[in-house]
Design a protein around this motif. Structure first.
Motif, short mmCIF file in Angstrom:
data_model
loop_
_atom_site.label_atom_id
_atom_site.label_comp_id
_atom_site.label_asym_id
_atom_site.label_seq_id
_atom_site.Cartn_x
_atom_site.Cartn_y
_atom_site.Cartn_z
N TRP A 77 -13.59 16.82 68.93
CA TRP A 77 -14.81 16.19 69.39
C TRP A 77 -14.87 14.73 68.96
O TRP A 77 -14.32 14.36 67.94
CB TRP A 77 -16.04 16.90 68.83
N TYR A 126 -17.89 11.57 68.62
CA TYR A 126 -19.30 11.21 68.66
C TYR A 126 -19.36 9.76 69.15
O TYR A 126 -18.96 8.84 68.45
CB TYR A 126 -19.93 11.35 67.28
N GLU A 127 -19.84 9.58 70.38
CA GLU A 127 -19.71 8.29 71.04
C GLU A 127 -20.92 7.37 70.85
O GLU A 127 -20.77 6.16 70.88
CB GLU A 127 -19.47 8.51 72.53
N HIS A 128 -22.10 7.94 70.68
CA HIS A 128 -23.29 7.08 70.65
C HIS A 128 -24.42 7.82 69.96
O HIS A 128 -24.57 9.04 70.10
CB HIS A 128 -23.70 6.70 72.08
N ARG A 163 -30.97 10.91 69.67
CA ARG A 163 -30.08 11.38 70.73
C ARG A 163 -28.63 11.01 70.36
O ARG A 163 -28.35 9.86 70.01
CB ARG A 163 -30.46 10.74 72.07
N VAL A 164 -27.75 12.00 70.44
CA VAL A 164 -26.33 11.81 70.11
C VAL A 164 -25.50 12.24 71.32
O VAL A 164 -25.74 13.30 71.89
CB VAL A 164 -25.93 12.64 68.88
N ARG A 165 -24.55 11.39 71.69
CA ARG A 165 -23.64 11.74 72.77
C ARG A 165 -22.32 12.21 72.16
O ARG A 165 -21.68 11.50 71.39
CB ARG A 165 -23.39 10.57 73.70
N THR A 166 -21.94 13.43 72.49
CA THR A 166 -20.68 13.98 72.02
C THR A 166 -19.77 14.24 73.21
O THR A 166 -20.24 14.48 74.32
CB THR A 166 -20.89 15.30 71.25
N ARG A 167 -18.46 14.20 72.96
CA ARG A 167 -17.50 14.45 74.03
C ARG A 167 -16.41 15.40 73.52
O ARG A 167 -15.83 15.18 72.45
CB ARG A 167 -16.87 13.14 74.50
#
Length: 318
Positions: A269, A271-273, A283-287
């Motif tokens: 994973w 964690y982009e933002h 708010r967390v953006r994961t990929r």
């Protein structure tokens, strides 16, 4: 002959799967008569002067005797218990238990057999565990080491086969001095009756080990920041104040073996933002950057403007 006013009786037929020295025992407080294979292994009263009544429920069994039994031949086993009613607060009742342990070989012989099997295998799976004699809700542990020679077993198997997976079947943190020498560690937390099927699904990749640690695991007990758990003069002091759990490690020099919330799966994973979107919302953006489906657990910690004020109570860093 001792006369019993029997409150409970366990009687049955036992068919040994393996021949050899079978150990039998009892659990509980009171008077017992234990027989196995026609021999009386115990006929007396078990009531230690310093016994905690709760030990009757959670304490380890007491070995009473050994009987040499052939494999496949049925033998009678019986336990008569004349136990007075146990009282622990509002909990009352009669409790006792019959314990049994199959014959085991010598430690060195068993370890050598495991090493030989691992050498010939593509992947070695070693299951290690604590037992009710060292881990229970009824008493504190004196050590975080795995009982017996299990650490040596893992080290020798891993030396014979670098593709070694260690399954840790415990209910609390343990020391794992071999953790950097094995391919994977899987903590199973005392699973229930479907534990075997669930373990097979995880090991074979049908299911992802998506759990995360609810505690911090020290490399050694001596490195844990909070170790004083024994009352003195009837008083247990909490000198650590609010600095317990992960907060205690923030003020500690040693790094834990595995921190609170640690856990790996079968994918990776990023964690982009991260951005605040309200006074209590982030708010967390994961990929998912791997090739499989999986689950990520996001942890967010908040720090006060000044974690160590000059005056007033101390605050955790996070």
């Amino acid at each position: 002959m001792r006369h019993f006013k029997c409150f409970g009786e366990l009687v049955g037929t036992f068919v040994p799967r393996t021949g050899g020295q079978h150990t039998f025992g009892t659990r509980g407080l009171g008077a017992f008569r234990l027989t196995a294979g026609g021999a009386t292994l115990f006929d007396g009263v078990h009531r230690p002067a310093d016994a905690d009544p709760l030990a009757a429920l959670t304490g380890p069994p007491v070995e009473r005797g050994v009987v040499d039994l052939p494999a496949g031949v049925p033998v009678g086993v019986g336990l008569l218990a004349s136990t007075p009613k146990m009282s622990y607060g509002s909990l009352q009742g009669v409790t006792f238990g019959l314990a049994h342990h199959e014959p085991v070989g010598e430690d060195e012989q068993l370890i050598e057999e495991a090493v030989a099997a691992a050498t010939a295998a593509d992947t070695a799976i070693v299951v290690v565990a604590t037992t009710e004699t060292v881990e229970s809700e009824g008493f504190d542990r004196s050590s975080l080491r795995l009982p017996g020679r299990q650490d040596e077993l893992v080290a020798r198997v891993a030396a014979a086969n670098p593709r070694t997976v260690v399954v840790v079947n415990t209910g609390a943190p343990v020391e794992m001095p071999w953790r950097n020498d094995v391919a994977a560690v899987l903590v199973t937390w005392f699973p229930g009756e479907q534990g075997g099927a669930a373990l097979a699904d995880v090991l074979l990749g049908r299911a992802e080990p998506a759990g995360r640690l609810p505690t911090t695991w020290p490399a050694r007990l001596e490195e844990a920041p909070v170790r004083e758990v024994t009352p003195r003069a009837g008083v247990l002091r909490y000198d650590e104040d609010v600095f317990i759990g992960y907060r205690a490690w923030q003020r500690h020099d040693s790094e834990p073996a595995y921190p609170f919330g640690f856990g790996l799966g079968y994918t990776s994973w990023e964690y982009e933002h991260i951005e605040p979107v309200g006074p209590r919302t982030v708010r967390v953006r994961t990929r998912n950057t791997g090739s499989r489906q999986g689950r990520a657990v996001v942890q967010i910690y908040v720090s006060p403007p000044d974690a160590t004020p000059a005056e007033g109570p101390q605050r955790p860093e996070r």
